[in-house]
Motif scaffolding. Structure first.
Motif, PDB file in Angstrom:
ATOM      1  N   SER A  14       0.829  -1.108  -0.008  1.00  0.00           N
ATOM      2  CA  SER A  14       0.063   0.094   0.173  1.00  0.00           C
ATOM      3  C   SER A  14       0.931   1.251  -0.066  1.00  0.00           C
ATOM      4  CB  SER A  14      -0.931  -0.232   0.995  1.00  0.00           C
ATOM      5  OG  SER A  14      -1.593   1.261   1.139  1.00  0.00           O
ATOM      6  N   PHE A  15       2.077   1.297   0.952  1.00  0.00           N
ATOM      7  CA  PHE A  15       2.751   2.276   0.975  1.00  0.00           C
ATOM      8  C   PHE A  15       3.526   2.682  -0.583  1.00  0.00           C
ATOM      9  CE2 PHE A  15       6.987   4.354   1.916  1.00  0.00           C
ATOM     10  CZ  PHE A  15       6.529   5.536   2.174  1.00  0.00           C
ATOM     11  N   GLY A  16       4.135   1.551  -1.154  1.00  0.00           N
ATOM     12  CA  GLY A  16       4.603   1.429  -2.451  1.00  0.00           C
ATOM     13  C   GLY A  16       3.632   2.114  -3.462  1.00  0.00           C
ATOM     14  N   VAL A  17       2.354   1.887  -3.506  1.00  0.00           N
ATOM     15  CA  VAL A  17       1.471   2.475  -4.430  1.00  0.00           C
ATOM     16  C   VAL A  17       1.376   3.988  -4.088  1.00  0.00           C
ATOM     17  CG1 VAL A  17      -0.966   2.378  -4.820  1.00  0.00           C
ATOM     18  CG2 VAL A  17       0.095   0.291  -4.830  1.00  0.00           C
ATOM     19  N   SER A  18       1.217   4.280  -2.926  1.00  0.00           N
ATOM     20  CA  SER A  18       1.176   5.551  -2.413  1.00  0.00           C
ATOM     21  C   SER A  18       2.425   6.505  -2.810  1.00  0.00           C
ATOM     22  CB  SER A  18       0.837   5.714  -0.759  1.00  0.00           C
ATOM     23  OG  SER A  18      -0.144   5.065  -0.319  1.00  0.00           O
ATOM     24  N   MET A  26       2.487  14.514  -8.754  1.00  0.00           N
ATOM     25  CA  MET A  26       3.471  15.766  -8.634  1.00  0.00           C
ATOM     26  C   MET A  26       4.152  15.878  -9.985  1.00  0.00           C
ATOM     27  SD  MET A  26       3.335  17.070  -5.522  1.00  0.00           S
ATOM     28  CE  MET A  26       4.956  17.990  -5.664  1.00  0.00           C
ATOM     29  N   LEU A  27       4.400  14.951 -10.688  1.00  0.00           N
ATOM     30  CA  LEU A  27       4.912  15.468 -12.065  1.00  0.00           C
ATOM     31  C   LEU A  27       3.929  16.013 -12.872  1.00  0.00           C
ATOM     32  CD1 LEU A  27       7.024  11.978 -12.620  1.00  0.00           C
ATOM     33  CD2 LEU A  27       7.941  14.343 -12.291  1.00  0.00           C
ATOM     34  N   LYS A  28       2.580  15.648 -12.707  1.00  0.00           N
ATOM     35  CA  LYS A  28       1.596  16.243 -13.427  1.00  0.00           C
ATOM     36  C   LYS A  28       1.608  17.718 -12.896  1.00  0.00           C
ATOM     37  CE  LYS A  28      -1.115  12.245 -13.973  1.00  0.00           C
ATOM     38  NZ  LYS A  28      -2.330  11.751 -13.536  1.00  0.00           N
ATOM     39  N   LEU A  29       1.645  18.034 -11.816  1.00  0.00           N
ATOM     40  CA  LEU A  29       1.581  19.348 -11.222  1.00  0.00           C
ATOM     41  C   LEU A  29       2.713  20.148 -11.531  1.00  0.00           C
ATOM     42  CD1 LEU A  29       0.439  18.934  -7.392  1.00  0.00           C
ATOM     43  CD2 LEU A  29      -1.077  19.874  -9.596  1.00  0.00           C
ATOM     44  N   ILE A  30       3.977  19.583 -11.556  1.00  0.00           N
ATOM     45  CA  ILE A  30       5.280  20.342 -12.173  1.00  0.00           C
ATOM     46  C   ILE A  30       5.041  20.716 -13.679  1.00  0.00           C
ATOM     47  CG2 ILE A  30       7.702  19.538 -12.610  1.00  0.00           C
ATOM     48  CD1 ILE A  30       7.534  18.214  -9.940  1.00  0.00           C
ATOM     49  N   ALA A  45      -0.587  20.007  -4.059  1.00  0.00           N
ATOM     50  CA  ALA A  45       0.783  19.621  -3.950  1.00  0.00           C
ATOM     51  C   ALA A  45       0.884  19.354  -2.205  1.00  0.00           C
ATOM     52  CB  ALA A  45       1.925  20.496  -4.293  1.00  0.00           C
ATOM     53  N   ILE A  46       0.449  20.416  -1.682  1.00  0.00           N
ATOM     54  CA  ILE A  46       0.538  20.195   0.046  1.00  0.00           C
ATOM     55  C   ILE A  46      -0.343  19.155   0.486  1.00  0.00           C
ATOM     56  CG2 ILE A  46      -0.189  21.305   2.286  1.00  0.00           C
ATOM     57  CD1 ILE A  46       0.616  23.876   0.495  1.00  0.00           C
ATOM     58  N   ARG A  47      -1.484  18.795  -0.181  1.00  0.00           N
ATOM     59  CA  ARG A  47      -2.522  17.675   0.131  1.00  0.00           C
ATOM     60  C   ARG A  47      -1.703  16.438  -0.162  1.00  0.00           C
ATOM     61  NH1 ARG A  47      -5.587  14.214  -1.619  1.00  0.00           N
ATOM     62  NH2 ARG A  47      -5.153  14.710  -3.897  1.00  0.00           N
ATOM     63  N   LEU A  48      -1.101  16.335  -1.264  1.00  0.00           N
ATOM     64  CA  LEU A  48      -0.503  14.890  -1.502  1.00  0.00           C
ATOM     65  C   LEU A  48       0.592  14.741  -0.749  1.00  0.00           C
ATOM     66  CD1 LEU A  48      -0.390  15.510  -5.588  1.00  0.00           C
ATOM     67  CD2 LEU A  48      -1.758  13.787  -4.589  1.00  0.00           C
ATOM     68  N   THR A  49       1.524  15.903  -0.521  1.00  0.00           N
ATOM     69  CA  THR A  49       2.438  15.569   0.500  1.00  0.00           C
ATOM     70  C   THR A  49       2.234  15.390   1.914  1.00  0.00           C
ATOM     71  OG1 THR A  49       3.758  17.114  -0.940  1.00  0.00           O
ATOM     72  CG2 THR A  49       4.661  16.728   1.296  1.00  0.00           C
ATOM     73  N   GLU A  50       1.165  15.940   2.212  1.00  0.00           N
ATOM     74  CA  GLU A  50       0.581  15.493   3.570  1.00  0.00           C
ATOM     75  C   GLU A  50       0.016  14.020   3.933  1.00  0.00           C
ATOM     76  OE1 GLU A  50      -2.432  17.415   6.883  1.00  0.00           O
ATOM     77  OE2 GLU A  50      -2.966  17.716   4.554  1.00  0.00           O
ATOM     78  N   ASN A  51      -0.514  13.761   2.896  1.00  0.00           N
ATOM     79  CA  ASN A  51      -1.181  12.417   2.536  1.00  0.00           C
ATOM     80  C   ASN A  51       0.080  11.349   2.570  1.00  0.00           C
ATOM     81  OD1 ASN A  51      -3.845  13.167   2.679  1.00  0.00           O
ATOM     82  ND2 ASN A  51      -4.195  13.041   0.750  1.00  0.00           N
TER      83      ASN A  51
END
Length: 85
Positions: A14-18, A26-30, A45-51
């Protein structure tokens, strides 16, 4: 043994998938940022990083928990309640 190896495998999978999902998003956002960074992109980006950080903390807690459990079990098998170096 009290430890549940299948639970650990599930956590790691699960962590690997995350992590890979985080990377992809993030690459899409960049890529979009090349056209100008929006507030929504920064919030995402902040939400993704927090998760991802929450998932990382879960993994670390799980690993520490199984370390303690397994070391206690090993110590109890020595019969002395302590270890000799």
């Amino acid at each position: 043994m009290a430890s549940d190896v299948s639970k650990t495998r599930g956590y790691l999978k699960s962590f690997g998938v995350s992590v890979t999902n985080y990377e992809e998003e993030m690459l899409k956002l960049i890529e979009r940022a090349g056209k100008g960074v929006s507030t929504e992109d920064l919030v995402e980006a902040i939400r993704l990083t927090e998760n991802l950080n929450k998932r990382l903390i879960e993994i670390v807690e799980h690993v520490l928990s199984i370390e303690i459990e397994l070391l206690r079990e090993l110590i109890s098998k020595t019969g002395s309640g302590g270890a000799r170096v």
